[in-house]
Scaffold this motif. Structure first.
Motif, short mmCIF file in Angstrom:
data_model
loop_
_atom_site.label_atom_id
_atom_site.label_comp_id
_atom_site.label_asym_id
_atom_site.label_seq_id
_atom_site.Cartn_x
_atom_site.Cartn_y
_atom_site.Cartn_z
N GLU A 67 0.82 -1.21 0.00
CA GLU A 67 0.00 0.00 0.00
C GLU A 67 0.85 1.26 0.00
O GLU A 67 2.00 1.26 0.44
CB GLU A 67 -0.91 0.00 1.23
N ARG A 68 0.28 2.36 -0.48
CA ARG A 68 0.91 3.67 -0.39
C ARG A 68 1.01 4.07 1.07
O ARG A 68 0.20 3.63 1.91
CB ARG A 68 0.11 4.69 -1.18
N VAL A 69 1.97 4.92 1.40
CA VAL A 69 2.36 5.11 2.79
C VAL A 69 1.24 5.63 3.69
O VAL A 69 1.06 5.14 4.81
CB VAL A 69 3.62 5.99 2.88
N ALA A 70 0.48 6.63 3.24
CA ALA A 70 -0.59 7.17 4.10
C ALA A 70 -1.71 6.15 4.28
O ALA A 70 -2.29 6.03 5.36
CB ALA A 70 -1.14 8.46 3.50
N THR A 71 -1.99 5.40 3.24
CA THR A 71 -2.99 4.33 3.34
C THR A 71 -2.51 3.23 4.26
O THR A 71 -3.26 2.70 5.08
CB THR A 71 -3.29 3.76 1.95
N ALA A 72 -1.23 2.88 4.14
CA ALA A 72 -0.65 1.85 5.00
C ALA A 72 -0.71 2.27 6.46
O ALA A 72 -1.00 1.46 7.35
CB ALA A 72 0.80 1.58 4.59
N ALA A 73 -0.46 3.56 6.73
CA ALA A 73 -0.54 4.07 8.10
C ALA A 73 -1.97 3.97 8.64
O ALA A 73 -2.19 3.61 9.79
CB ALA A 73 -0.06 5.52 8.15
N ALA A 74 -2.94 4.29 7.80
CA ALA A 74 -4.34 4.24 8.22
C ALA A 74 -4.77 2.81 8.56
O ALA A 74 -5.65 2.61 9.41
CB ALA A 74 -5.23 4.81 7.13
N ILE A 182 10.44 -0.35 7.59
CA ILE A 182 9.21 -0.95 7.07
C ILE A 182 8.98 -0.38 5.68
O ILE A 182 8.95 0.84 5.49
CB ILE A 182 8.00 -0.62 7.97
N LYS A 183 8.80 -1.25 4.71
CA LYS A 183 8.61 -0.79 3.34
C LYS A 183 7.12 -0.65 3.02
O LYS A 183 6.32 -1.47 3.41
CB LYS A 183 9.24 -1.79 2.36
N THR A 184 6.79 0.42 2.29
CA THR A 184 5.47 0.55 1.70
C THR A 184 5.67 0.67 0.19
O THR A 184 6.79 0.65 -0.29
CB THR A 184 4.70 1.77 2.23
#
Length: 200
Positions: A67-74, A182-184
């Protein structure tokens, strides 16, 4: 039975026995060759906080990599407050559209260290919130090998530094990296236990 037929039979038996043996001698080398040519596994995230991440699915290291980083964070239960702050600051799409960035991501526990009054004020001030959050973003991929004595310009415009060794690192001498590398899909993420404040 003629001696010629006996010799022919003996040769055939020898060949039958020798063929599996030759396969047995070849097999380990073939296996070794296959092992050597297989791609090496990607390095795992490091740090004491990594064990508390989900082991699979959304929010896990493998899940975040898709996932893209902001989506992964969510989708990470440790970063929900950060995701909400990014949304309030209007940074979700910008981070998801960015390429090869590094995010020093404050965990929920990091936000909990800020007094409720101060946090409420920060969330209401969109310009200041954006300033604080962009101070956590560097427009390049930061590898673990760069952390021992690192100095990086953030999107906010100020510098932040990293120090440490092995798997123990700090940002600006105050925030600990609790789970790093951590990779996104478009970023590298280092979870930190404190919200970083840019120089005033």
């Amino acid at each position: 039975m003629s001696s010629h037929r006996i010799r022919t039979s003996a040769a055939a038996i020898t060949a039958v026995v020798a063929f599996p043996l030759s396969l047995g001698a070849f097999a380990p080398q073939a296996f070794a060759d296959n092992t050597a040519s297989s791609p090496s596994s990607t390095p795992s995230p490091f740090g004491p906080g990594c064990s508390s991440l989900p082991h699979e699915g959304k929010g896990s290291a493998k899940g975040m990599a898709k996932e893209r980083v902001a989506t992964a964070a969510a989708n990470n239960p440790k970063l929900t407050k950060l995701a909400l702050a990014l949304k309030d600051a209007g940074l979700t799409t910008k981070l998801n559209d960015a390429k090869h960035v590094t995010l020093f991501a404050p965990t929920n526990a990091a936000f909990d260290k800020i007094s409720k009054m101060k946090l409420a004020g920060l969330l209401k001030d969109k310009a200041q919130l954006k300033k604080v959050l962009t101070y956590h973003v560097v427009d390049k991929t930061i590898t673990p090998s760069e952390l021992p004595n690192g100095s990086f310009k953030t999107r906010e415009g100020s510098m932040l530094k990293t120090t440490g060794s092995g798997t123990s690192f700090k940002v600006n001498d105050t925030a600990k990296i609790v789970c790093g590398d951590i990779k996104t899909a478009n970023a590298t993420v280092y979870l930190v236990d404190k919200v970083l404040m840019p120089p005033s």
